[in-house]
Design a protein around this motif. Structure first.
Motif, mmCIF file in Angstrom:
data_model
loop_
_atom_site.group_PDB
_atom_site.id
_atom_site.type_symbol
_atom_site.label_atom_id
_atom_site.label_comp_id
_atom_site.label_asym_id
_atom_site.label_seq_id
_atom_site.Cartn_x
_atom_site.Cartn_y
_atom_site.Cartn_z
ATOM 1 N N HIS A 1 -36.955 16.225 25.660
ATOM 2 C CA HIS A 1 -38.044 15.625 27.068
ATOM 3 C C HIS A 1 -38.300 16.913 27.911
ATOM 4 O O HIS A 1 -39.310 17.148 28.355
ATOM 5 N N GLY B 1 -26.382 14.185 29.248
ATOM 6 C CA GLY B 1 -27.274 12.963 29.334
ATOM 7 C C GLY B 1 -28.218 13.307 30.489
ATOM 8 O O GLY B 1 -28.053 13.964 31.554
ATOM 9 N N SER B 2 -29.444 12.388 30.309
ATOM 10 C CA SER B 2 -30.305 12.521 31.459
ATOM 11 C C SER B 2 -30.002 12.334 32.832
ATOM 12 O O SER B 2 -29.031 11.479 32.969
ATOM 13 N N ARG C 1 -19.205 15.269 26.307
ATOM 14 C CA ARG C 1 -20.332 14.525 26.503
ATOM 15 C C ARG C 1 -20.454 14.261 28.002
ATOM 16 O O ARG C 1 -19.427 13.369 28.352
ATOM 17 N N ALA D 1 -25.257 10.003 31.108
ATOM 18 C CA ALA D 1 -26.488 9.791 31.959
ATOM 19 C C ALA D 1 -26.303 9.665 33.482
ATOM 20 O O ALA D 1 -25.584 8.757 33.692
ATOM 21 N N TYR E 1 -28.395 11.410 21.755
ATOM 22 C CA TYR E 1 -28.377 10.726 22.952
ATOM 23 C C TYR E 1 -26.665 10.658 23.414
ATOM 24 O O TYR E 1 -26.257 10.076 24.103
ATOM 25 N N GLY E 2 -26.015 11.458 22.719
ATOM 26 C CA GLY E 2 -24.652 11.535 22.925
ATOM 27 C C GLY E 2 -23.877 10.185 22.501
ATOM 28 O O GLY E 2 -22.746 10.018 22.778
ATOM 29 N N THR E 3 -24.576 9.434 21.673
ATOM 30 C CA THR E 3 -23.819 7.894 21.459
ATOM 31 C C THR E 3 -23.718 8.148 19.994
ATOM 32 O O THR E 3 -24.440 8.237 18.934
ATOM 33 N N PRO E 4 -22.181 7.829 19.652
ATOM 34 C CA PRO E 4 -21.896 8.128 18.226
ATOM 35 C C PRO E 4 -22.370 6.908 17.414
ATOM 36 O O PRO E 4 -22.900 5.789 17.948
HETATM 37 C C1 LIG Z 1 -21.726 8.808 28.163
HETATM 38 C C2 LIG Z 1 -22.393 8.269 26.716
HETATM 39 C C3 LIG Z 1 -22.566 9.620 25.836
HETATM 40 C C4 LIG Z 1 -21.256 7.506 26.157
HETATM 41 O O1 LIG Z 1 -21.670 6.803 24.930
HETATM 42 P P1 LIG Z 1 -20.589 5.890 24.129
HETATM 43 O O2 LIG Z 1 -19.709 6.852 23.226
HETATM 44 O O3 LIG Z 1 -21.537 5.084 23.199
HETATM 45 O O4 LIG Z 1 -19.923 5.140 25.112
HETATM 46 P P2 LIG Z 1 -19.992 3.689 25.491
HETATM 47 O O5 LIG Z 1 -21.488 3.278 25.459
HETATM 48 O O6 LIG Z 1 -19.088 2.735 24.536
HETATM 49 O O7 LIG Z 1 -19.512 3.561 27.095
HETATM 50 C C5 LIG Z 1 -18.080 3.860 27.326
HETATM 51 C C6 LIG Z 1 -17.955 3.375 28.691
HETATM 52 O O8 LIG Z 1 -18.487 4.181 29.520
HETATM 53 C C7 LIG Z 1 -19.701 3.514 30.338
HETATM 54 N N1 LIG Z 1 -20.636 4.240 30.326
HETATM 55 C C8 LIG Z 1 -21.515 4.835 29.363
HETATM 56 N N2 LIG Z 1 -22.488 5.526 29.679
HETATM 57 C C9 LIG Z 1 -22.359 5.820 31.164
HETATM 58 C C10 LIG Z 1 -23.107 6.320 32.168
HETATM 59 N N3 LIG Z 1 -24.156 7.007 31.846
HETATM 60 N N4 LIG Z 1 -22.599 6.220 33.438
HETATM 61 C C11 LIG Z 1 -21.806 5.296 33.657
HETATM 62 N N5 LIG Z 1 -21.051 4.721 32.885
HETATM 63 C C12 LIG Z 1 -21.513 4.846 31.493
HETATM 64 C C13 LIG Z 1 -19.756 2.336 29.621
HETATM 65 O O9 LIG Z 1 -20.352 1.091 30.280
HETATM 66 C C14 LIG Z 1 -18.290 1.989 29.059
HETATM 67 O O10 LIG Z 1 -17.562 1.370 30.002
HETATM 68 P P3 LIG Z 1 -16.612 0.177 29.717
HETATM 69 O O11 LIG Z 1 -15.666 0.945 28.806
HETATM 70 O O12 LIG Z 1 -16.064 0.189 31.078
HETATM 71 O O13 LIG Z 1 -17.354 -0.900 29.085
HETATM 72 C C15 LIG Z 1 -23.596 7.776 26.721
HETATM 73 O O14 LIG Z 1 -23.737 6.366 27.455
HETATM 74 C C16 LIG Z 1 -24.705 8.195 27.516
HETATM 75 O O15 LIG Z 1 -24.911 8.213 28.650
HETATM 76 N N6 LIG Z 1 -25.609 9.029 26.827
HETATM 77 C C17 LIG Z 1 -26.558 9.738 27.334
HETATM 78 C C18 LIG Z 1 -27.984 9.230 26.963
HETATM 79 C C19 LIG Z 1 -29.290 9.783 27.526
HETATM 80 O O16 LIG Z 1 -29.296 10.920 28.199
HETATM 81 N N7 LIG Z 1 -30.241 9.433 26.910
HETATM 82 C C20 LIG Z 1 -31.526 9.927 27.239
HETATM 83 C C21 LIG Z 1 -32.309 10.117 25.962
HETATM 84 S S1 LIG Z 1 -34.008 9.846 26.204
#
Ligand SMILES: CC(C)(COP(=O)(O)OP(=O)(O)OC[C@H]1O[C@@H](n2cnc3c(N)ncnc32)[C@H](O)[C@@H]1OP(=O)(O)O)[C@@H](O)C(=O)NCCC(=O)NCCS
Length: 252
Positions: free
Chosen positions: A83, A135-136, A151, A154, A190-193
């Motif tokens: 992006h 993340g973003s 990772r 966001a 998106y860092g999401t498994p």
């Molecule tokens: C951090 C990240 C990589 C974790 O993904 P994941 O491994 O699937 O982890 P989960 O979604 O199971 O989250 C684990 C915990 O962290 C929290 N969490 C996840 N992302 C978060 C964030 N950005 N900020 C604050 N807390 C976050 C969840 O609420 C969860 O908390 P809990 O255990 O108390 O419920 C993902 O959430 C993220 O932010 N990826 C970046 C996505 C992005 O930038 N997208 C833009 C694309 S256009």
């Protein structure tokens, strides 16, 4: 050599952006890809001490892509900026191979001393090791190290080192889960498994099942309430198998 790097970059975008459909699309429509090409040129100029020209071309690149990368930043291979808009990468940033960042990420400096000139020759910006995903909106500030395969969530704000292979979120960023080595080595969009991204149809069915479950619980509660209020009706229901209309309390 240049052409090989070019192909490698395109392949990296194809592999890491689920929305990418073809190499031509990446060449034409990906500001992150354009910004990397600009950086290759400006970095080469900077290293030959053509600082002003490097800065000027970098500025033109910023106007076209909304991505600002200082010509002196050191960036490894297969770097993907998805992006792109609003990304800022400061002068003394170092980025390893296979790193992915999303829009509005800053690799920035923090709190310069009163005399900002004394900061000029110091490492002021982050080091991001191989395979990290940021993340973003995340702000990574100061000469911190984001470990290999880490990772960053966001909108996190990172002001301390992040160990290799972990996930860090929040302000200030804190580690929420370690990753196993195998996972850390592989890119996930998106860092999401994957197991964190269920199939949308499966997810809809699961939502419907839980809503039906909730409705059944509510109906049972209401039936129990009605039975308590009209024990005679409840006895007849049991005898003839008819149902009491919950909303009106009438039998049908
Ligand atoms: C951090 C990240 C990589 C974790 O993904 P994941 O491994 O699937 O982890 P989960 O979604 O199971 O989250 C684990 C915990 O962290 C929290 N969490 C996840 N992302 C978060 C964030 N950005 N900020 C604050 N807390 C976050 C969840 O609420 C969860 O908390 P809990 O255990 O108390 O419920 C993902 O959430 C993220 O932010 N990826 C970046 C996505 C992005 O930038 N997208 C833009 C694309 S256009």
């Amino acid at each position: 050599m240049v052409f090989k790097r070019f192909q490698e970059d395109i392949a990296a975008f194809m592999a890491r952006d689920p929305a990418a459909r073809s190499a031509v699309e990446i060449v034409l429509c990906y500001p992150g890809f354009h910004a990397i090409l600009f950086h290759r040129l400006t970095h080469a100029l900077w290293r030959r001490d053509w600082h002003l020209l490097g800065r000027f071309i970098s500025h033109v690149g910023k106007m076209l892509t909304s991505i600002e990368i200082h010509p002196n930043a050191r960036i490894g291979r297969r770097f993907v900026i998805d992006h792109g808009s609003g990304v800022v990468i400061g002068e003394t940033s170092e980025i390893g191979d296979d790193v992915t960042i999303y829009h509005s990420v800053t690799l920035g400096g923090i709190a310069p001393s009163v005399d900002s000139k004394s900061q000029a020759d110091r490492k002021r910006h982050p080091t991001v090791r191989d395979g990290a995903i940021i993340g973003s909106g995340a702000q990574v500030l100061g000469p911190v190290v984001v470990g290999k395969g880490a990772r960053i969530g966001a909108n996190a704000v990172v002001t301390k080192d992040i160990p290799p292979g972990v996930t860090a979120v929040g302000i200030p960023a804190h580690v929420v889960m370690p990753r196993d080595r195998e996972q850390a080595a592989e890119f996930v969009a998106y860092g999401t498994p994957r197991d964190g991204c269920p199939d949308p149809v499966e997810q809809t069915i699961e939502n419907l099942r839980s809503q039906v479950g909730m409705l059944i619980d509510k109906v049972e509660d209401l039936e129990a309430t009605l039975r308590r209020q009209n024990p005679a009706d409840a006895e007849n229901d049991d005898k003839d198998g008819s149902i009491t209309d919950i909303a009106s309390g009438r039998r049908r």
